[in-house]
Write a protein that holds these residues in place. Structure first.
Motif: not given
Length: 115
Positions: A74-99
């Motif tokens: 699973n992608t956990t972090k990506r930096t695009l055009a200088g902006t970093t996004q952290d991604m969290t995944w649940d046990e079933e492989g679903h993307l969870v967006r957390r503030p």
């Protein structure tokens, strides 16, 4: 008459895209130069099929996008055009967006849906 840009990609032996050149279109006001991208795989513990970076050069300006993965791919972090996004995944492989932590501290107790 609409003119479309042509792209010249190259690939490695396992079909990973290595380079890509988007050729400028004569008369286009969108770009004055070709755009060249180099794709990088397998860095920082990623597998050789996982894209870990894209270096772009346009009109002498160089930029870099990066990607990081967990052990399951699973992608956990990506930096695009200088902006970093952290991604969290649940046990079933679903993307969870957390503030962010700061935002969670300032949130009211009213429940909200998470996408």
């Amino acid at each position: 008459m609409t003119r479309t840009a042509s792209t010249s990609p190259t690939y490695d032996a396992i079909s990973n895209r290595q380079t890509e050149i988007q050729h400028k279109v004569e008369g286009s006001v969108l770009t004055a130069d070709d755009i060249t991208r180099a794709h990088h795989y397998g860095q920082n513990g990623a597998t050789r099929r996982q894209l870990t970076g894209v270096s772009t050069e346009e009109a002498g300006k160089k930029t870099a996008d990066t990607y990081a993965y967990d052990k399951t791919g699973n992608t956990t972090k990506r930096t695009l055009a200088g902006t970093t996004q952290d991604m969290t995944w649940d046990e079933e492989g679903h993307l969870v967006r957390r503030p962010s932590r700061a935002r969670r501290r300032n949130m009211s107790t009213t429940p909200t849906a998470t996408v």
